[in-house]
Design a protein around this motif. Structure first.
Motif, mmCIF file in Angstrom:
data_model
loop_
_atom_site.group_PDB
_atom_site.id
_atom_site.type_symbol
_atom_site.label_atom_id
_atom_site.label_comp_id
_atom_site.label_asym_id
_atom_site.label_seq_id
_atom_site.Cartn_x
_atom_site.Cartn_y
_atom_site.Cartn_z
ATOM 1 N N ILE A 102 9.650 2.923 5.473
ATOM 2 C CA ILE A 102 9.469 3.704 4.251
ATOM 3 C C ILE A 102 10.768 4.450 3.964
ATOM 4 O O ILE A 102 11.573 4.685 4.865
ATOM 5 N N ILE A 103 10.952 4.804 2.707
ATOM 6 C CA ILE A 103 12.012 5.727 2.329
ATOM 7 C C ILE A 103 11.375 6.800 1.460
ATOM 8 O O ILE A 103 10.557 6.498 0.577
ATOM 9 N N VAL A 104 11.708 8.055 1.740
ATOM 10 C CA VAL A 104 11.193 9.201 0.997
ATOM 11 C C VAL A 104 12.393 9.956 0.436
ATOM 12 O O VAL A 104 13.382 10.182 1.145
ATOM 13 N N SER A 105 12.300 10.358 -0.839
ATOM 14 C CA SER A 105 13.463 10.965 -1.475
ATOM 15 C C SER A 105 13.045 11.858 -2.633
ATOM 16 O O SER A 105 11.943 11.737 -3.174
ATOM 17 N N VAL B 291 15.018 7.428 5.638
ATOM 18 C CA VAL B 291 14.488 6.096 5.931
ATOM 19 C C VAL B 291 13.910 6.106 7.340
ATOM 20 O O VAL B 291 14.565 6.561 8.283
ATOM 21 N N LEU B 292 12.683 5.611 7.481
ATOM 22 C CA LEU B 292 12.033 5.493 8.783
ATOM 23 C C LEU B 292 11.625 4.045 8.980
ATOM 24 O O LEU B 292 10.955 3.456 8.126
ATOM 25 N N ILE B 293 12.040 3.455 10.111
ATOM 26 C CA ILE B 293 11.740 2.054 10.411
ATOM 27 C C ILE B 293 10.908 1.983 11.692
ATOM 28 O O ILE B 293 11.232 2.643 12.684
ATOM 29 N N TRP B 294 9.861 1.185 11.650
ATOM 30 C CA TRP B 294 8.911 1.051 12.759
ATOM 31 C C TRP B 294 8.944 -0.383 13.275
ATOM 32 O O TRP B 294 8.870 -1.334 12.492
ATOM 33 N N LEU C 101 4.232 7.410 7.688
ATOM 34 C CA LEU C 101 3.907 8.564 6.847
ATOM 35 C C LEU C 101 3.700 9.806 7.706
ATOM 36 O O LEU C 101 4.186 10.893 7.377
ATOM 37 N N LYS C 102 2.981 9.639 8.811
ATOM 38 C CA LYS C 102 2.735 10.770 9.710
ATOM 39 C C LYS C 102 4.048 11.305 10.276
ATOM 40 O O LYS C 102 4.255 12.524 10.357
ATOM 41 N N LYS C 103 4.956 10.396 10.647
ATOM 42 C CA LYS C 103 6.264 10.819 11.162
ATOM 43 C C LYS C 103 7.051 11.596 10.102
ATOM 44 O O LYS C 103 7.840 12.481 10.432
ATOM 45 N N ILE D 152 7.875 1.506 0.125
ATOM 46 C CA ILE D 152 7.264 0.988 1.349
ATOM 47 C C ILE D 152 7.565 -0.496 1.493
ATOM 48 O O ILE D 152 7.590 -1.236 0.499
ATOM 49 N N THR D 153 7.751 -0.957 2.731
ATOM 50 C CA THR D 153 7.944 -2.386 2.982
ATOM 51 C C THR D 153 7.507 -2.733 4.396
ATOM 52 O O THR D 153 7.571 -1.895 5.296
#
Length: 208
Positions: free
Chosen positions: A97-100, A15-18, A60-62, A88-89
């Protein structure tokens, strides 16, 4: 660039939060947009939506992807070209985003009193265990149900009729979510967190 929080789960989900602090012009820097992305962001009437859209491309880049690695199916569900799952939210000043490797969903919402006015539209069973701190609890339930909806991504699915959130304590920051749709039954591990007046929840499909 304000990457606010990174969470890596035991099942290899990230999970990445901006936190969206930059201007629209600043967010255009450092990323490569596809022609479709440029068209989409230019068509948005709200600058906060434009900034949320661009923040997601920075996330996405991160995560090691380009904007061109993301595509949407006919139902509007996002996918990655390498086969990994993504959700995505964005809400006001935060995006995530969460990627899995597995099926997932994520949602962020601002905690606002007006959620109590619409609660009857998305809650049924959950009314049985709500306490006096309903704005925070209702926001968790909404985020969980939105995450489940994004994970399942099936036309005709109803928050109220087809999703259930098992009783939880705010301090525990976890619960279980169920989708009961026609002859399908799916179980999801739920994690949630609160920060700066916002709630974020993410759902990860688990075995029954």
């Amino acid at each position: 660039m304000p990457l606010y929080k990174t969470i890596t789960t035991p099942n290899n989900s990230k999970v990445l939060i901006w936190k969206i602090e930059e201007s629209y012009e600043e967010l255009l820097q450092g990323i490569q947009l596809t022609d479709n992305c440029r068209t989409r962001v230019a068509s948005m009437k709200s600058e906060i939506h434009q900034r949320g859209f661009l923040s997601v491309r920075h996330l996405l880049k991160k995560a090691g992807y380009k904007a061109s690695d993301l595509f949407y199916n006919s139902s509007g569900k996002p996918h990655l070209k390498d086969g990994k799952h993504i959700s995505i939210t964005h809400s006001f000043t935060f995006a995530a985003i969460i990627v899995s490797d597995g099926v997932i969903g994520i949602d962020i919402e601002k905690q606002r009193d007006k959620i109590g006015v619409i609660a009857h539209k998305f809650i049924d069973y959950e009314f049985n265990y709500l306490s006096s701190d309903q704005v925070r609890e209702l926001t968790v339930v909404w985020c969980v149900k939105e995450s489940l909806y994004k994970a399942f991504a099936t036309d005709g699915m109803s928050f109220k009729q087809h999703t259930k959130v098992i009783p939880f304590e705010i301090g525990e920051q976890e619960t279980t979510g169920w989708i009961i749709y026609n002859d399908q039954l799916e179980k999801y591990e739920i994690k949630f967190l609160e920060f700066e007046g916002f709630t974020c929840a993410y759902a990860i499909k688990s075995e029954i």
